[in-house]
Scaffold this motif. Sequence first.
Motif, PDB file in Angstrom:
ATOM      1  N   THR A   1       0.832  -1.183   0.000  1.00 51.68           N
ATOM      2  CA  THR A   1       0.000   0.000   0.000  1.00 51.68           C
ATOM      3  C   THR A   1       0.876   1.245   0.000  1.00 51.68           C
ATOM      4  O   THR A   1       1.988   1.226   0.526  1.00 51.68           O
ATOM      5  CB  THR A   1      -0.928   0.035   1.232  1.00 51.68           C
ATOM      6  N   THR A   2       0.357   2.290  -0.617  1.00 55.73           N
ATOM      7  CA  THR A   2       1.042   3.580  -0.585  1.00 55.73           C
ATOM      8  C   THR A   2       0.411   4.504   0.448  1.00 55.73           C
ATOM      9  O   THR A   2       0.833   5.648   0.588  1.00 55.73           O
ATOM     10  CB  THR A   2       0.982   4.255  -1.965  1.00 55.73           C
ATOM     11  N   HIS A   3      -0.585   3.977   1.154  1.00 54.01           N
ATOM     12  CA  HIS A   3      -1.267   4.768   2.177  1.00 54.01           C
ATOM     13  C   HIS A   3      -0.665   4.481   3.547  1.00 54.01           C
ATOM     14  O   HIS A   3       0.204   3.624   3.710  1.00 54.01           O
ATOM     15  CB  HIS A   3      -2.761   4.458   2.176  1.00 54.01           C
TER      16      HIS A   3
ATOM     17  N   GLN B   1       8.727   2.258   0.801  1.00 48.41           N
ATOM     18  CA  GLN B   1       8.245   1.525  -0.362  1.00 48.41           C
ATOM     19  C   GLN B   1       9.305   0.596  -0.940  1.00 48.41           C
ATOM     20  O   GLN B   1       8.976  -0.452  -1.499  1.00 48.41           O
ATOM     21  CB  GLN B   1       7.778   2.513  -1.437  1.00 48.41           C
TER      22      GLN B   1
ATOM     23  N   LYS C   1       4.312   3.439   4.491  1.00 45.24           N
ATOM     24  CA  LYS C   1       4.220   4.197   3.237  1.00 45.24           C
ATOM     25  C   LYS C   1       5.530   4.933   2.939  1.00 45.24           C
ATOM     26  O   LYS C   1       5.792   5.304   1.796  1.00 45.24           O
ATOM     27  CB  LYS C   1       3.049   5.172   3.278  1.00 45.24           C
TER      28      LYS C   1
END
Length: 401
Positions: free
Chosen positions: A61-63, A83, A80
């Motif tokens: 996830t990038t959240h 990454q 986040k």
Amino acid sequence: MRKRIFTVVGLGLLATITGFITEQPVQAKSQNSYQVVKSKDYSHVYSDKKHAVRLPFHTKTTHTAYMWNAHHTKKLHNLKNYQATTWFLAKSVVLKHGNHKRVYYQVKNTTQSMSGYVWKGYLAKGYSPKGYQIVQQKWANQSGSYYPRYYGQDVKMWNYNHSKVRVHLKNFPGMNWYRTETVVMRHGNKRAIYYYLSGTLRGNGRTVGGYVWRGYLKRGINPNHTGQNYVPIDDFLGDTDYNQYVQTAKYQKLAKQIAALFPYSKIDYGLSRIAAYNYDAANQSIMSDEEVKPIGTGGYSNIKAFPDIDRYLLKHSAWSDAKKLNAVKTMLDEAGYDSDKRASMAGYQIGIQIIDNIPDILGQIVASDGNGYANGYAIVIGQQDPTGNSENNDKSFFYYD
């Protein structure tokens, strides 16, 4: 009536990998607390047993996705922001919060500098597809010294994820770097082999280590020791590079001046090793965790040692080079080697290993420097002789038949 809650502790559960699970009751917790009801250790479960690589994961996830402490009371990291980081599974736990249960993974980064518990739903199996990733590691059978293949080339030594340069090897051209690990590093669709190298800067300073692409390196002993304060006696190829070291190194001025007292005798590397191993009167020339063993004198004869000079120099190591050199001249005269005698010794070679007030705060040069400086003195003369008539040689100062 206050409701009592019992929970279980131990080694936990992950459906895809079998393991041993234990359960036991713990003290009552409040409804708002997180309780470990099952756990399972994965610290010795490998995705690649041959290279001892633990199970890799990365954030999917990038959240915001927090990594917590074991009690889920403190946020440690936000995934986040990582990454390109690959995390390795250490433990799986089932946390109960009220009537809800969730599986969390305890994960660590490659260097184990970051660790914490993450809900498994935030993680995907495998290495991160971003950045540089070490996808294979090998520690067994690692040996040998290396140096840059091309002198002056800007070869960079990187940290494990290739995001920070540790040192530029061109700034330390005279070093031997020693391999302790081989890795395969992936970047995008490309893979390359890197060596983990370590060395002590300048020969006696800060120790550094990092990853270098093997294509930049040449295996073997560095023939150039420019900029080194100290080079161990065994880290030379022969007469040429040893003489280059004595003639140019910052802390070899006294060695150069003593050798010049024998104007027609050349410094011989093999004889210098014999001096260091066999004739250092204070046993300071060789740094070793074990008792130093003498080496053979084959190929040399008429070896003459000067243990009184060696001891005297060590005792007065704080003197200036000029004062020490005058003392050496006087003691050589007294031993029957005045200037005329020394000038007539064209058929002799000099064996010399001088460690003279080299900064050694870390104690990496000699075993007992004591005051932050390393000192050791070994001076001999001898002749190259294929027969190596040892009957004409002085006995080793420490080792007798």
